[in-house]
Each structure stands twice: as C-alpha cells, then as structure tokens.
Write an enzyme that holds these catalytic residues in place. Structure first.
Site, short mmCIF file in Angstrom:
data_model
loop_
_atom_site.label_atom_id
_atom_site.label_comp_id
_atom_site.label_asym_id
_atom_site.label_seq_id
_atom_site.Cartn_x
_atom_site.Cartn_y
_atom_site.Cartn_z
N LYS A 35 0.76 -1.38 0.07
CA LYS A 35 -0.02 -0.07 0.18
C LYS A 35 0.78 1.34 -0.01
CE LYS A 35 -1.51 1.08 3.78
NZ LYS A 35 -2.17 1.40 5.10
N THR A 36 1.76 1.54 1.09
CA THR A 36 2.71 2.57 0.89
C THR A 36 3.46 2.76 -0.14
OG1 THR A 36 3.04 1.97 3.17
CG2 THR A 36 4.28 3.85 2.33
N ASP A 218 -4.57 7.95 3.91
CA ASP A 218 -4.16 6.65 4.25
C ASP A 218 -4.96 6.17 5.62
OD1 ASP A 218 -2.68 4.59 4.07
OD2 ASP A 218 -0.98 5.28 5.55
N GLU A 219 -4.89 4.75 5.77
CA GLU A 219 -5.71 4.09 6.89
C GLU A 219 -7.09 4.74 6.87
OE1 GLU A 219 -4.52 1.68 7.97
OE2 GLU A 219 -2.18 2.02 8.55
N GLN A 249 -9.07 -4.24 8.79
CA GLN A 249 -8.18 -3.83 9.90
C GLN A 249 -8.38 -2.65 10.67
OE1 GLN A 249 -3.93 -4.29 8.62
NE2 GLN A 249 -4.65 -4.67 6.54
N ARG A 597 0.24 -9.94 10.36
CA ARG A 597 1.57 -9.49 10.50
C ARG A 597 2.85 -10.61 10.37
NH1 ARG A 597 0.40 -5.32 9.33
NH2 ARG A 597 -1.58 -6.38 9.01
#
Length: 784
Positions: A35-36, A218-219, A249, A597
């Site tokens: 994503k980043t 973002d997020e 998430q 994770r």
DNA sequence: AGCAAGATGCTTTTT
DNA sequence: GCATCTTGCT
C-alpha cells in the site's frame, strides 16, 4: 524523472491506483499488499503529470507513517508536497486561521492528563461530585461526542430526559469555556474545529481546496466522523480524494473511528473508482488462508481475496497449554530453539490483546536468557521531567495556560504549597482573571501571607525567562533548566534506571533538530510538534531482541516469526466486547491484524488456566480458534508437560485437555453432544441460514453462505451446532463451494438423502473430479 | 514537605 | 495482584 519510471515495477491494479487522475478513488489495500508503495508512487505521479507537488496532500494517522512517506517521496525529488498527520495538519491550519475561529495562534495543545485536569475542574465548577462524575466516565463520553461532531446541545437533544446525558453536556460546556480561557485545545478539538471551520468559513475552505487539489488519505478505515468531514469538505469542488485502507483492519472503533466511512465510500463519493490490491507480498499462503478464513466470519466488510506467490512455509500452529506460565515457557522455549537454528531475535514478535499479559512473558524470556523489548505505550513526553520542562515552555508561549502554570508554580519545590495554589486559583476564578494575574496580585490575596514573597520571586523569574523566549530553542531550554533549578533537581533524582538528565538532553536535541529542519522553528511550533509526537513512532526494529507488543501496536508492522498468546474467550475477544456483535467483529479484525503480521511462521496459543487479577481461573477457548480452517492448522495440546499433536475437541473449553467424565455428562444432558466421530469435531459450527448481511447494502452476492459470527449468547458450544445431528442444518447447499482437507475447494453438484444419510456429490478441480461424502462426517465444509 | 498506609480500579491508546 | 493515586499523619 519520467512518470513512466514510477510504474515500471507495478502490478496492474497497483498501476491503476497510481495513474487514476481525477475523481474519487478508493484503494482497498489488503494486508501486506504494498500500500505505502502505491500511495507514494501515486503522489509522485500526480505531481509529475496532472498537477504540481504543492497541490498534493498526503494525510496519515501516525507520525511514523508520515515520516516514512515523506522519506520515500523525497527520493523522487519532488519538494513542496504536504505530508502530514490529520492532527498536525489541523494544528497548522488552526494556528493560521486562529483569529477566525476564536483562538489565539499561540494556543496550547493539551494531552490526556492536561485535559483530565480541566475536566476535573469543570466537574467541580459545575457543582458536581468528582467521585460520581469521574474523569473515567465523563471524558470518554465527551470525546466520543466530539468525534461525532456533536455540540453539547445536540448531545442532549436526543436524550433530553436522560439526566446523565444532560449532566455530561453541562460539564462539557463548562469544559469548553475553561479551555477557551486557557487558550487551549485537546486532540479532539483539533479535528472538530477544523471540520467546523471548513463548513462555516467558505472562503477559507475555498483557499484550502485550491491548495490541496489532490488528497490522499491513508488508513481510511480508522477515520472518525470529524476526519471524514475534513476530507470531504477539502475536496468539495474537485472530488479528488484517494482513500486507501482495509476495512478488515479497522481496530480503533472504541476511539470513535467509523468503519462505515470506508464501507460507504462509494455512497459518499458517487462515481468512485475502486481498486483492490489483493496480492500479498508478505506472508505464506498458509498464513493467508488462516487469516482469510477467520475474517470471512465478519459481515461488515468488503469482499477481498488475498493471494500470494510466496512459498508454503511451515504450518500455522495452535497450541493449548496447561496454564499461562507454561504458555509463556512454551513461547520462550520455541524462540530459544529458533534462535539456535539461526533465526535473529529481531525477527520474532509476541502479540497479546492486553498489556497485562506481558508480565508472564517477560519472566519466561528473562529466565530463558532471551533478549526482549516491550513496546509500551509509556511515552517519552509523559515522563515527569519532560512534562515539567515542557510546561515551563508552554507558559512562556501561552500565558493563559493555567494548567501548565499550576504545574510549575511549585516545581521544583519552592515553598508554594497546594493551599496557596488553591487560594490563587480561587481568587482568579472569583475575579475572572488568569492564574498568572492572580500571581502578580498575590500580596493582596487573603490567606497567601507567607507564600507571597516566594510567589513574587517566581513571577520575577518567569518574566526574566520570557525575555529569553526569542532565543534559539536549545539555548532557551537550557536557560529554563538552569534558571528554574530543574536541572539541579533532575541531576539529584536521576537513577541508572531512569536517567532524567539524559531524557531532558534528548528533548534538547530534538529541539535543536527541529530548529534546523523546520521552516518556521518557533517555540509555539516546537511545542505543537512535541504534543503531537508519541514515541510509539520509535519502535525500533534494529535492536537485536524479541519484541512484545499489543495487537494494536502491531498494526502496520511485519515479522518473520509471530506468536499470538492468550487466544481465550474474554481475552481475545475481550470480555467487554462479548455481547456486542459489532465489537465482536472488531475483535476478530484485531485477531486478523495479528495473523497477517506474520511473514513465515505463526503460532497462536492459549492457556487453559490463567491468573486474572490474582486468582487462577479456568479459561474458555477463544471462539476465533474455532473459526480457523482446521485442515490448515497443526494443533498441539499440552498434557502433563508433554506437547502432543492432535485434533482439538470443539465446544469444550475447560481446564482439562480433553473432556472429563463430568463434562461429557453435562454435555449430553444439555443435548448438545455430538457423536464420538473424531471427524465430526472438525465440522464448522454455527451454521444458520437467516444470517445474511443487512439488506444487501453493499451489493453482496446474496447467495453466499454466511457464517454466524455471534456465539455471543453463551460461552459454550451451543444448540445451533447440533442441529447437525438432526440433519438439515449442516449448511450445505447445491451449488455451493465447499472445502475438503485433502482435495481443496469444490462445488456441490447434488445432495441426496436426509439426516444421517445425507450425502453430497462434489465436483473438484481435475484431477480429483467428482466425489461423494456423507455430510454427517463433516469432512466437507462450506468454503467461503 | 515527605512519607506511608489506604483506596481504587483494571482493554486497546494512531494524536 | 498490582500499580498508581489519594489521604492522613508526622
């Protein structure tokens, strides 16, 4: 740089997200899907093709994310972009437009403890009792209401009859008044005031819209209503909003985040383009299978299928231990084995739902000689010595800041006791003055007799320091430390464990860094940064040790080896989420975040007995364990110190590894026994047919079987399970996708027979072809 | 001012 | 059960 260079190594969906120019865009970025990388490329791509860097704004939640993004974008050589957190951007805007929203631009930003102080005062000044209207009760109520963009009047509005709500609203109004007097805002205000300003001041909004022509958020799954309004109002004209996130998430609902913002993005922004990033670069297919299967039990989500090219890796393990101590020892021993086999300790993480579980783990790791760090929420800036120093600076920047002033009057001790301070505060209130004015008039205040001389001295010192306020930051802080006597005090009270002098030196060097790097290195701006930076931002991955942290802290990180402990009902999911389906879904997402994770190896564990607040109590297995794809998992059970691999017994969660006689009796008495067929235990539980998502809001395939997520009514496996014995509710239908332990996924071609005799004919992919199974054995299960 | 015994309360905690 | 804050005592 040529724009095309930014696309070269991207996949098709990634490219689509990067190149989409105008109009709303939602990027549903699965865990570990790069994503980043997509956001940073997109920011650069826009700046090179359709606009200029200064018209692009990327907004994140954490400083850590912002810093990382800033760095990556810097590599493209495009200066002038705005990369900020929601809070820092809002602080900047509020300082810029302070006059127009009733603030002075040097306002203080209050953290939790400062705010609690003011709330306490507000309760008292409202004539209420602190023990009845405790901070713990009042603060969350006000905070939540603010994040939902309510005013005190609206808050009461719905529940005029409700005495509690009315009182909270009253305290809230008082609180706002006190905050305004102190020229201070809290974290919630930063967002709320900007959101409101964008609505009420069209000319400001207009300017800002012309500056920030392309928004990247973002997020997005963690935005609250205030943040949503800010985003929406900033892109009213152009609709150039790009939201990235993953509903699966969303784990900050308890702080006011609204998962609806991302779920309903397409309603909020018509004609939105949606891009899904589903390829995962992080984990093994086994880990992804486990994560996907679990999260499929949630209803409030967007369909997404994670897949990967990574190789299989070791199986995911679930380990059930006798008690919490042996669970911790098991983890420690496993890590020791891994280390012996060459795994670096920094590649290992242990996650738990609540901080209190870390203690046993720490003990076990220490005993095992394994280096570890605990990523605690104990922040650098919350240390006493830092708060003391910062409080002086705040007073120098904002003389209205009574909370900081009250804190430093007698720090270090200079003979102005609590009684005198209370008298001063009373005087200030009675005469509608600031605390600083009361100090200057101390001689005239009754009951401050002896302390008056000392107060005079203190005020003189403050005035002196204010003369130094224009100096470079480093010099200023050093002067403050010296003149106030704080430095001497810190020197005397420093210990090896807690080196206060060193901590303050760290503050000084961060000020020096700020002085060099900031465009506008004023005291006020430095204080802003200090308030908005937490040292959660500084979880180091370089240190050569195991990291223990909460699941919340783990978001956004990845580790080759992950242990998740405490998979017990009441811990994960947390007991307080148990009777609320929405909260249960959030707990499930938390579990999902933990699982995703892990890059290569994942072990989930549970203790059959755990010490809760002092006493050992038997635990019940987490319902989430029963929602995992059993065929993907290696189950281990500890009995008398030995770990054995075998199948778990579902519905059973007691202290013994396998059912006791008593338990078996109880089980059959209640009528939820199942046959002794070991395969039957593998069958998924809780199938219901009447459980579709609400009215197809998001256009899901109605035909899709959904799993009951609840289990909320009882902690035991319960009746819905065992309709299975009765026949029809095995949850399998013609046309449905099912999975088989060996053959994988297939489609049900037909079902024959009834009850015990029911069998399904299933078409698998070649070379398996068509196979028939008795449903009563539960060897095939609905796939999702 | 400073300490010690009681009282309290206890999910998670991007900012 | 434990840590943290408050209260009361000297």
């Amino acid at each position: 740089m040529q724009p095309d260079e930014l696309l070269r190594d991207l996949t098709e969906p990634q490219r689509a997200a990067v190149t989409h120019a105008d109009g709303p865009l939602l990027v549903l970025a699965g865990a570990g899907s790069g994503k980043t990388r997509v956001i940073t490329r997109r920011a650069a791509y826009l700046a090179l093709t359709v606009t200029r860097p200064r018209h692009v704004a990327a907004i994140t939640f954490t400083n850590k994310a912002a810093n990382e993004m800033r760095q990556r974008i810097a590599a493209f050589g495009l200066p002038g972009m705005t990369v900020a957190t929601f809070h820092s951007l809002c602080a900047r805007l509020l300082r810029q437009y302070a006059g127009q929203v009733g603030l002075k631009s040097n306002f203080s930003i209050y953290d939790e403890s400062d705010r609690n102080e003011v709330v306490r005062r507000a309760v008292v000044e409202s004539g209420l009792a602190l023990d009845q209207w405790s901070v713990g009760r009042v603060v969350p109520a006000i905070s939540l209401a603010k994040n939902h963009m309510l005013t005190p009047a609206e808050y009461t509005g719905k529940e005029v009859q409700d005495f509690g709500a009315r009182t909270i609203a009253r305290i809230w109004e008082k609180y706002d008044e006190l905050m305004r007097e102190r020229n201070a805002v809290d974290f919630d205000d930063l967002l709320r005031l900007v959101a409101r300003m964008l609505e009420e001041k069209p000319e400001i909004r207009d300017d800002l819209e012309d500056t920030y022509r392309y928004l990247l958020i973002d997020e997005y799954q963690d935005t609250n209503l205030a943040q949503f309004e800010i985003a929406r109002r900033l892109c009213r004209k152009r609709q150039n909003i790009c939201a990235t996130g993953d509903p699966d998430q969303s784990i900050y609902g308890w702080r006011g985040a609204t998962i609806r913002n991302i779920l309903e993005f397409e309603q909020h922004f018509p004609n939105a383009k949606v891009v899904k990033l589903e390829q995962n670069y992080r984990s093994t297919p086994r880990i992804l299978a486990v994560a996907s299967h679990l999260i499929a039990s949630n209803k409030r989500r967007k369909e997404k299928t994670l897949w990967t090219h990574n190789d299989d890796g070791p199986p995911v393990r679930v380990v059930e231990c006798e008690d919490a101590d042996s669970e911790a020892e098991f983890v420690a021993r496993s890590i020791a084995d891994l280390a012996a086999a060459g795994t670096a300790l920094r590649d290992v993480a242990i996650f738990c739902r609540i901080n209190s579980l870390t203690r046993v783990l720490e003990t076990a790791l220490r005993n095992g000689g394994i280096a570890y760090q605990v990523a605690r929420g104990v922040e650098f800036y919350n240390r006493k010595e830092i708060k003391d120093t910062v409080s002086y600076l705040r007073v120098l920047a904002n003389l209205d800041d009574d909370v900081s002033l009250a804190r430093i009057i007698n720090t270090p001790a200079r003979g102005i006791g609590p009684t005198s301070i209370e008298r001063l505060a009373d005087y200030a209130r009675a005469h509608n003055k600031r605390l600083i004015d009361a100090l200057r008039e101390a001689d005239r205040i009754e009951g401050v007799g002896r302390a008056a001389a000392k107060i005079r001295q203190f005020v003189k010192m403050l005035d002196e320091l204010r003369g130094a306020a224009g100096k470079p930051l480093r010099e200023l802080i050093e002067t403050v430390l010296d003149v106030t006597g704080l430095e001497d005090e810190f020197r005397q009270t420093s210990t090896d464990d807690n080196n206060r002098v060193a901590n303050v030196e760290e503050l000084i060097s961060s000020a020096a860094r700020f002085q060099e790097e900031s465009d506008e290195p004023t005291l006020v701006n430095f204080l802003s940064q200090v308030s908005l930076v937490s040292d959660q931002d500084a979880i180091k991955s370089e240190s050569g040790c195991v990291t223990i942290m909460t699941l919340h802290a783990a978001k956004g990180l990845e580790f080759p080896v992950v242990f998740m402990v405490g998979l017990e009902d009441g811990v994960l999911p947390h007991a307080r989420a148990r009777d609320d389906p929405n909260q249960m879904e959030e707990e499930r997402r938390l579990c999902f975040v933990g699982i995703t994770r892990a890059m290569r190896q994942l072990t989930m564990s549970r203790a059959r007995r755990r010490q809760i607040r002092g006493t050992w109590i038997p635990t019940v297995r987490s319902p989430f364990l029963m929602e995992l794809p059993l065929q993907e998992i290696e189950w281990q059970s500890e009995q008398e110190g030995q770990f054995r691999t075998g199948r778990p017994i579902f519905g059973y969660g007691g202290a013994e590894p396998f059912p006791t006689e008593q338990w078996a009796q109880q089980r059959s008495r209640r009528g939820w026994d199942r046959r002794a067929d070991p395969d039957a235990e593998e069958r998924p539980r809780h199938w219901t047919d009447d459980d579709d998502p609400p009215a197809g809001r998001h256009g899901r395939q109605a035909s899709r079987e959904r799993r009951e997520t609840g289990r909320a009514k009882s902690s035991h496996a319960e009746s819905s399970t065992d309709k299975a014995g009765g026949g029809s509710s095995h949850g399998i239908k013609v046309g449905q996708l099912v999975t088989h332990g060996r053959y994988g996924v297939g489609r049900v071609a037909s079902i024959d027979g009834w009850g015990e005799d029911a069998k399904a004919s299933v078409e698998f992919k070649p070379p398996t072809g068509r196979r028939t199974f008795f449903l009563k054995f539960g060897t095939i299960r609905p796939a999702r």
